[in-house]
Design a protein around this motif. Structure first.
Motif, PDB file in Angstrom:
ATOM      1  N   ILE A 216       0.841  -1.193   0.000  1.00  0.00           N
ATOM      2  CA  ILE A 216       0.000   0.000   0.000  1.00  0.00           C
ATOM      3  C   ILE A 216       0.878   1.246   0.000  1.00  0.00           C
ATOM      4  N   VAL A 217       0.573   2.165  -0.894  1.00  0.00           N
ATOM      5  CA  VAL A 217       1.126   3.511  -0.841  1.00  0.00           C
ATOM      6  C   VAL A 217      -0.052   4.437  -0.570  1.00  0.00           C
ATOM      7  N   TYR A 218      -0.044   5.059   0.585  1.00  0.00           N
ATOM      8  CA  TYR A 218      -1.185   5.868   1.045  1.00  0.00           C
ATOM      9  C   TYR A 218      -0.787   7.340   0.997  1.00  0.00           C
ATOM     10  N   VAL A 238       3.949   2.323   2.433  1.00  0.00           N
ATOM     11  CA  VAL A 238       4.478   3.683   2.418  1.00  0.00           C
ATOM     12  C   VAL A 238       3.355   4.671   2.690  1.00  0.00           C
ATOM     13  N   LEU A 239       3.617   5.635   3.558  1.00  0.00           N
ATOM     14  CA  LEU A 239       2.728   6.772   3.763  1.00  0.00           C
ATOM     15  C   LEU A 239       3.398   8.017   3.188  1.00  0.00           C
ATOM     16  N   LEU A 240       2.706   8.696   2.271  1.00  0.00           N
ATOM     17  CA  LEU A 240       3.170   9.966   1.725  1.00  0.00           C
ATOM     18  C   LEU A 240       2.309  11.055   2.343  1.00  0.00           C
ATOM     19  N   ALA A 241       2.840  11.699   3.378  1.00  0.00           N
ATOM     20  CA  ALA A 241       2.078  12.637   4.196  1.00  0.00           C
ATOM     21  C   ALA A 241       2.353  14.067   3.749  1.00  0.00           C
ATOM     22  N   ARG A 242       1.290  14.826   3.505  1.00  0.00           N
ATOM     23  CA  ARG A 242       1.467  16.220   3.100  1.00  0.00           C
ATOM     24  C   ARG A 242       1.857  17.059   4.316  1.00  0.00           C
ATOM     25  N   PRO A 287       3.944   4.224  13.459  1.00  0.00           N
ATOM     26  CA  PRO A 287       3.626   3.493  12.229  1.00  0.00           C
ATOM     27  C   PRO A 287       4.692   2.445  11.899  1.00  0.00           C
ATOM     28  N   LYS A 288       4.246   1.322  11.378  1.00  0.00           N
ATOM     29  CA  LYS A 288       5.180   0.291  10.913  1.00  0.00           C
ATOM     30  C   LYS A 288       5.698   0.603   9.512  1.00  0.00           C
ATOM     31  N   CYS A 289       4.961   1.426   8.793  1.00  0.00           N
ATOM     32  CA  CYS A 289       5.311   1.722   7.400  1.00  0.00           C
ATOM     33  C   CYS A 289       6.370   2.809   7.318  1.00  0.00           C
ATOM     34  N   LEU A 290       6.928   2.974   6.126  1.00  0.00           N
ATOM     35  CA  LEU A 290       7.824   4.088   5.847  1.00  0.00           C
ATOM     36  C   LEU A 290       6.993   5.352   5.705  1.00  0.00           C
ATOM     37  N   VAL A 291       7.410   6.443   6.342  1.00  0.00           N
ATOM     38  CA  VAL A 291       6.713   7.721   6.248  1.00  0.00           C
ATOM     39  C   VAL A 291       7.610   8.727   5.531  1.00  0.00           C
ATOM     40  N   SER A 292       7.117   9.259   4.411  1.00  0.00           N
ATOM     41  CA  SER A 292       7.808  10.331   3.690  1.00  0.00           C
ATOM     42  C   SER A 292       6.849  11.500   3.561  1.00  0.00           C
TER      43      SER A 292
END
Length: 311
Positions: A216-218, A238-242, A287-292
């Motif tokens: 998942i890329v969120y 992956v989380l792509l956070a604004r 979070p377990k995911c990568l955060v960018s």
């Protein structure tokens, strides 16, 4: 957090159009998009009524409604504003949809959607706290509706095309028990449900032991986007956070915007997703995911292309 996903029948909603698909296509990577302040560069619930009532009046009246009805009745407040548009300005359902279709967006965000759509290994869906009338009007006008296999959001209902109402998305599950999301929608509940409908990809043949949940890329900006980041996304996702601040005059904009065009605009409140994750971290929840993070269309498009290259 406990999330209810067992019930799948829509409650009090036209099931012909509103139920989730029984299955979603098998993909290597599933891109999950928020809508407001992500796909579009505004809040659709505020943008649409402002086209008929004016920006200042919309802001003032929305604040009054929230004060009267409570912050958990946001969509009742929006419905009331839209009905005021109809009665006071004489606008039609078509006028409302045309206003929604004109919402501003960053050109490189739209380009990111199209980049993903051109990769056959990937799928895309929207999970939004908006409503399907505004979202589909925008997607159709801008030619990107085919990019998404599914849109999950609150349900717009029209009565004789003269009265507007929003039915909670969570009504299809009989509600939810998440303590941090508003009553109308929990994005963790929705994402878990949709993942249960994905046709799993079998990377090494057709054996059950080899089935693989899609990566998942969120992509999102809000505090409710932090919920699935904390409770659903796993290692490898992956989380792509604004990050950054919102433009202060989004309701005066229409159509495509470049990063350069809005660089000199006055800015106002911050996007809350990263601060929400920080508060969760202070409570020991990480979070377990990568955060960018991203703050411009170009930054997001670069991150999306990196995610595609890693697919």
């Amino acid at each position: 957090m406990t999330v209810i996903i067992e019930a799948t029948d829509t409650v009090g909603v036209d099931t012909k159009e509103r139920t989730s698909p029984k299955s979603l296509p098998a993909v290597d990577t599933l891109f999950v998009w928020d809508f407001d302040w992500t796909i579009v560069n505004c809040n659709s619930d505020e943008y649409v009524p402002s086209k008929f009532l004016g920006d200042a009046a919309t802001s003032r009246r929305l604040s009054q409604l929230v004060h009267t009805l409570g912050s958990n009745k946001w969509h009742e407040c929006v419905s009331s504003l839209i009905n005021s548009c109809i009665t006071e300005s004489g606008c039609s359902k078509q006028d409302i949809c045309e206003a929604a279709a004109s919402m501003p967006y960053l050109v490189d965000v739209k380009g990111s959607l199209e980049d993903v759509a051109n990769d056959t290994r990937c799928g895309q869906m929207i999970i939004s706290d908006g409503n399907d009338e505004f979202i589909h009007a925008y997607l159709k006008k801008n030619g990107i509706e085919p990019c998404f296999s599914h849109v999950e959001t609150n349900f717009a209902k029209w009565y004789n095309e003269k009265e507007f109402n929003v039915v909670y998305q969570s009504s299809k599950y009989g509600g939810h028990t998440c303590g941090t999301c508003p009553p109308n929608l929990c994005k963790s509940q929705v994402l878990l449900d949709l993942l249960s409908r994905v046709d799993y990809y079998f990377p090494n043949g057709n054996t059950e032991s080899a089935k693989k949940r899609p990566r998942i890329v969120y992509i999102g900006d809000g505090s409710n986007d932090a919920c699935p980041a904390l409770h659903v996304l796993e290692e490898g996702d992956v989380l792509l956070a604004r990050e950054g601040r919102k433009i202060s005059n989004p309701n005066s904009k229409t159509g495509p915007q470049s990063d350069e065009e809005i660089a000199d605009d006055t800015m106002t409140g911050s996007f809350p997703i990263l601060s929400t994750l920080k508060k969760a971290e202070d409570r020991g929840l990480v979070p377990k995911c990568l955060v960018s993070s991203w703050s411009s269309g170009k930054e997001l498009r670069s991150l999306i292309r990196n995610a595609l290259d890693e697919n």
